[in-house]
Write an enzyme that holds these catalytic residues in place. Structure first.
Site, PDB file in Angstrom:
ATOM      1  N   HIS A  10       0.803  -1.220   0.000  1.00 44.51           N
ATOM      2  CA  HIS A  10       0.000   0.000   0.000  1.00 44.51           C
ATOM      3  C   HIS A  10       0.837   1.273   0.000  1.00 44.51           C
ATOM      4  CE1 HIS A  10      -3.062  -2.854   1.844  1.00 44.51           C
ATOM      5  NE2 HIS A  10      -3.601  -2.450   0.716  1.00 44.51           N
TER       6      HIS A  10
ATOM      7  N   GLU B 244      -7.684 -12.552   5.003  1.00 49.93           N
ATOM      8  CA  GLU B 244      -8.537 -11.397   4.732  1.00 49.93           C
ATOM      9  C   GLU B 244      -9.571 -11.701   3.664  1.00 49.93           C
ATOM     10  OE1 GLU B 244      -5.850  -8.258   3.637  1.00 49.93           O
ATOM     11  OE2 GLU B 244      -4.519  -9.617   2.576  1.00 49.93           O
TER      12      GLU B 244
ATOM     13  N   ASP C 226     -10.339  -5.817   4.992  1.00 44.03           N
ATOM     14  CA  ASP C 226     -10.687  -6.515   3.756  1.00 44.03           C
ATOM     15  C   ASP C 226     -11.699  -7.617   4.002  1.00 44.03           C
ATOM     16  OD1 ASP C 226      -9.129  -4.923   2.189  1.00 44.03           O
ATOM     17  OD2 ASP C 226      -7.435  -6.291   2.080  1.00 44.03           O
TER      18      ASP C 226
END
Length: 267
Positions: free
Chosen positions: A54, A159, A185
């Protein structure tokens, strides 16, 4: 002076987990210098991880931070952007003491991560002499590979709903150390993004904790920085690794608090 592998190759996170102690961590997405390792250590964190999934950090930047971390006294992990050998093996060669593999959905995918992260016979990671973990010293390959494997953590992220359905099989994979639940998520897959009080969240943690206890693995908490009440609940249930938030969020929160305090003086 003779230096042993035991003198220079330690993973304090693995040591704390082996004692059933809670480990605190932070994510790095903003600070590109080795200062962040010192800040994390000074703040009292047990570890931190560079979130390459990210952020726009290069492999070089990530490796420089990871390389500095053990010299400061804190092990660094990396969440890779893809669970492929060109990321997993290279961040480990670059100085990371562990890899966090996102979006693992099956035991087969977990085994692939282990294969890229571990040396033979459990994996096919290529031997590479003179790693930063070893202070660029030379050791017999068999000895170095075994010590590196013992110190390296392999963390897979839970996730996805599909992963929860196979949590027993994933927890049983040899070479995996931890299952880290990505709560954000996971709730998004359920169609209730950010609704952490949904009963399925607590059920997912309980199911994962039960599976990990059965197979001698650890459970991590991710995505709950805004809910310390739930973090406490899940730690009491048996989770032992807490991802507390990002360097960016910490900076924004502190700056916002200071700006509001000064603005209030003139109100």
């Amino acid at each position: 002076m003779t230096v042993s592998l035991q003198d220079i190759l330690r993973n304090r996170v693995k040591e704390k987990l082996a004692r059933d102690e809670v480990v605190s961590s932070m994510m790095v997405r903003l600070v590109r210098g080795v200062e962040i390792a010192r800040i994390a250590h000074t703040a009292g964190f047990d570890t931190f991880y560079v979130d390459m999934e990210h952020c726009s950090f290069s492999l070089e930047t990530t490796s420089q931070i990871c390389m500095a971390a053990p010299e400061i006294g804190i092990p660094a992990f990396v969440r890779v952007p893809a669970n492929t050998p060109e990321y997993i093996s290279r961040v480990l060669d670059g100085g990371a003491m562990g890899v966090i593999a996102p979006h693992v959905r099956s035991a087969e995918q977990a085994r692939e991560v282990v294969r890229h992260a571990r040396f033979a016979p459990r994996g096919d990671r290529s031997a590479n002499g003179g790693l930063p973990h070893l202070q660029y010293r030379s050791f017999p390959t068999a000895e170095a590979n075994a010590a590196l494997d013992a110190a390296t953590m392999v963390i897979v992220m839970m996730e996805a709903v599909e992963a929860l359905e196979q949590v027993e099989e994933i927890a049983a994979v040899d070479g995996v150390d931890m299952l880290l639940i990505g709560t954000n998520d996971l709730t998004a897959e359920w169609g209730v993004p950010g609704q952490y009080d949904d009963p399925r969240v607590a059920a997912a943690y309980q199911r994962t904790i039960d599976a990990c206890r059965k197979h001698g693995k650890h459970v991590g908490i991710g995505g709950l920085a805004s809910r310390p009440d739930l973090v406490e609940k899940f730690v009491r249930m048996g989770a032992r690794f807490v991802s507390t938030g990002t360097d960016l969020s910490f900076l924004v929160a502190a700056c916002t608090a200071k700006a509001k305090a000064v603005a209030a003086l003139g109100a």
